[in-house]
Design an enzyme around this catalytic site. Structure first.
Site, PDB file in Angstrom:
ATOM      1  N   LYS A 294       0.823  -1.176   0.152  1.00  0.00           N
ATOM      2  CA  LYS A 294      -0.076   0.142   0.214  1.00  0.00           C
ATOM      3  C   LYS A 294       0.852   1.041  -0.108  1.00  0.00           C
ATOM      4  O   LYS A 294       0.426   2.401  -0.331  1.00  0.00           O
ATOM      5  CB  LYS A 294      -0.851   0.106   1.084  1.00  0.00           C
ATOM      6  CG  LYS A 294      -1.902  -0.864   1.278  1.00  0.00           C
ATOM      7  CD  LYS A 294      -2.600  -0.920   2.602  1.00  0.00           C
ATOM      8  CE  LYS A 294      -3.243  -2.255   3.246  1.00  0.00           C
ATOM      9  NZ  LYS A 294      -3.538  -2.009   4.517  1.00  0.00           N
ATOM     10  N   ARG A 295       2.028   1.122   0.553  1.00  0.00           N
ATOM     11  CA  ARG A 295       2.796   2.283   0.687  1.00  0.00           C
ATOM     12  C   ARG A 295       3.243   3.004  -0.426  1.00  0.00           C
ATOM     13  O   ARG A 295       3.208   4.037  -0.608  1.00  0.00           O
ATOM     14  CB  ARG A 295       4.262   1.746   1.631  1.00  0.00           C
ATOM     15  CG  ARG A 295       4.428   2.521   2.785  1.00  0.00           C
ATOM     16  CD  ARG A 295       5.471   2.064   3.692  1.00  0.00           C
ATOM     17  NE  ARG A 295       4.869   0.917   4.256  1.00  0.00           N
ATOM     18  CZ  ARG A 295       5.540  -0.378   4.507  1.00  0.00           C
ATOM     19  NH1 ARG A 295       6.630  -0.365   3.880  1.00  0.00           N
ATOM     20  NH2 ARG A 295       5.002  -1.440   4.925  1.00  0.00           N
TER      21      ARG A 295
END
Ligand code: GLU
Length: 530
Positions: A294-295
């Site tokens: 997700k980063r």
């Protein structure tokens, strides 16, 4: 319908423990395709319960989608419930963003914070009273107890366990406080939490995806906190209480919750409620089996929307890797997903997501949109907007914004493009702005540039109806025979340059049909006279 809604309202207002839980259809065959449960619409009631900690990502979309298609397949109700009990992680605006993205994806909830509904509020932080009453009912029955252990003591327990290479767990010390001791601590104003007494001997349950399961939670963990000192519930209490009062019949959620389900079932038992059926969805992983990151921000729906991907392509790709269907097949519409989905076909192995395939999924769905008259009109308007945005100040001819022209571009490029916005990339700039090409450039390709130009101008005098790609291809072939020394490939190179300023792109015949006779002649004349 009205009766069921009233029943739900009554249930939401009743004291915990007293309301009959709607739960799963009693007597439902475990493992069988669940039939419609007793939801408000007569069908099952399912929910998507994201924590509002950020944007909706593909993993969340998949969970929401499976709930949505399950609900729609069985004429049920799809609920969005915002699970914000961990207030420290709440991101302002995230809950609204998630609901907006479900709308964008075409899988809107029937009941939600934005839309309301008979089982609201749909945000957990607005249901604290309900959890408080549920906690009180468990305290009264002895299924829960107050714990006064200080953070320092819990920290010491933790450190000690880690030092001995054990999994940290609460030692259940406060289970054994007498009522008098509890009363005394309360009168001293000591902080406390409420813990649920985990009983041994859990009963197995049949998960709709993983089959028979049971986790002897009491043997691996200490009694869990269900109500925190600030009056907020933890996830375990909140989700059981909400699923009960919202009349949830089937819980389809991520496999990370499979091991907690026995604990949840103990809670249902302590309340005397009928539990829903559970189905856990295997993890969604990268193509190489790694965790979806997700980063990097590369799996958020907002990003895909901004990059011009169609929601159908995202729904298609996450269901293609996630199973639930007889066979893998690209290009399913939402209607097809609903009609073909079977929860029993979800497999237990992780779903591997190959995002490199997304453009191909999008190409297939974009083609379908172009073929559909109504959807095509939407694309026409979208493309007009993109053209104005990208070429607004250079575009010389207002005709390029006309519906008929833009529609022709779409129909001719159908199947060749993955993203609508590629039509405004530099490769396609010739569609919207006239290229700057000199006579000299053309003559370096062939000394017969003028003759070729004249021949093509002649070709363009024919009626517009005869301007088809097939006809032109034939005509260009025979036209080349009238040149003295120019090869067919050089003639094409020359014409492509004159028409588009590019060395590659769609076929020359397609370019001619797209631009239309007048524009083709204009471009050739201008190039040759410069
Ligand atoms: N709030 C939980 C999550 O974000 C939902 C779990 C559930 O659906 O029960 O993972």
């Amino acid at each position: 319908m009205a009766r069921a809604v009233r029943a739900l309202r009554r249930a939401a207002g009743a004291a915990p423990g007293a309301a009959p839980g709607p739960g799963a259809a009693p007597g439902a065959e475990p493992g069988a395709e669940p039939g419609p449960g007793p939801g408000a619409s007569g069908g099952p009631r399912v929910r998507f319960g994201p924590s509002p900690t950020g944007f909706l990502h593909l993993g969340g979309l998949r969970t929401a989608l499976y709930n949505y298609i399950f609900a729609k397949k069985h004429q049920g109700t799809f609920i969005l419930r915002v699970e914000d009990t961990d207030q420290s992680r709440v991101v302002p605006g995230a809950a609204e963003g998630i609901e907006d993205m479900l709308d964008w994806a075409g899988i809107p909830p029937d009941e939600s914070p934005g839309r309301g509904g008979p089982a609201g509020p749909y945000v957990q932080s607005r249901r604290l009273e309900l959890y408080g009453r549920a906690g009180a009912a468990l305290l009264a029955s002895g299924a829960a107890y107050r714990c006064f252990c200080s953070p320092q003591r819990l920290q010491l327990l933790r450190r000690d366990a880690l030092r001995r290479q054990h999994t940290p767990r609460y030692d259940n010390r406060c289970r054994h406080l007498t009522p008098a001791e509890v009363a005394q601590k309360l009168s001293q104003g000591l902080d406390c939490v409420v813990r649920f007494r985990l009983e041994k001997g859990v009963e197995p349950f049949q998960d709709l995806v993983y089959g028979w399961n049971k986790h002897e939670v009491a043997e691996v963990e200490g009694d869990p906190v269900i109500l925190k000192g600030d009056g907020f519930p933890t996830y375990h209490l909140a989700n059981v209480v909400d699923d009960h009062y919202m009349g949830i019949t089937h819980v389809l959620r991520g496999a990370e919750w499979l091991a907690s389900t026995s604990k949840h079932l103990l809670l249902y038992k302590a309340f005397g409620w009928e539990p829903p059926r559970f189905g856990h969805l295997p993890l969604l992983l990268n193509k190489d089996g790694g965790k979806l990151s997700k980063r990097q921000g590369d799996i958020f729906l907002e990003r895909f929307a901004r990059d011009g991907f169609l929601p159908e392509a995202l729904l298609d790709i996450v269901t293609n890797c996630g199973s639930g269907f007889t066979e893998k097949q690209m290009g399913r519409t939402l209607e097809e997903l609903i009609s073909q989905f079977e929860v029993g076909r979800i497999t237990t192995h992780s779903a591997l997501l190959d995002l490199e395939a997304l453009p191909e999924f999008n190409r297939i769905h974009l083609t379908r949109h172009i073929e559909n008259q109504g959807l095509r009109q939407k694309l026409v308007r979208e493309l007009q907007g993109l053209v104005e945005l990208v070429y607004g100040d250079q575009q010389v001819d207002p005709d390029v914004l006309e519906d008929e022209y833009v529609e022709r571009v779409l129909l001719l490029r159908k199947g060749h493009i993955s993203l609508l916005k590629s039509l405004v990339s530099s490769d396609y700039s010739y569609l919207w702005v006239r290229p700057l090409v000199s006579r000299q450039q053309l003559q370096t390709i062939s000394a017969e540039a003028d003759e070729i130009g004249k021949l093509v101008l002649g070709l363009m005098t024919r009626p517009a109806a005869a301007l088809t790609v097939e006809e032109l291809n034939k005509d260009l072939r025979s036209l080349q025979k009238q040149t003295r020394e120019t090869k067919y490939s050089s003639m094409m190179q020359l014409l492509r340059l004159a028409l588009s300023g590019c060395q590659h792109g769609p076929s020359v015949a397609e370019m001619m049909v797209t631009l239309g006779a007048e524009e083709v002649c204009g471009r050739i004349r201008r190039a040759l006279s410069s």
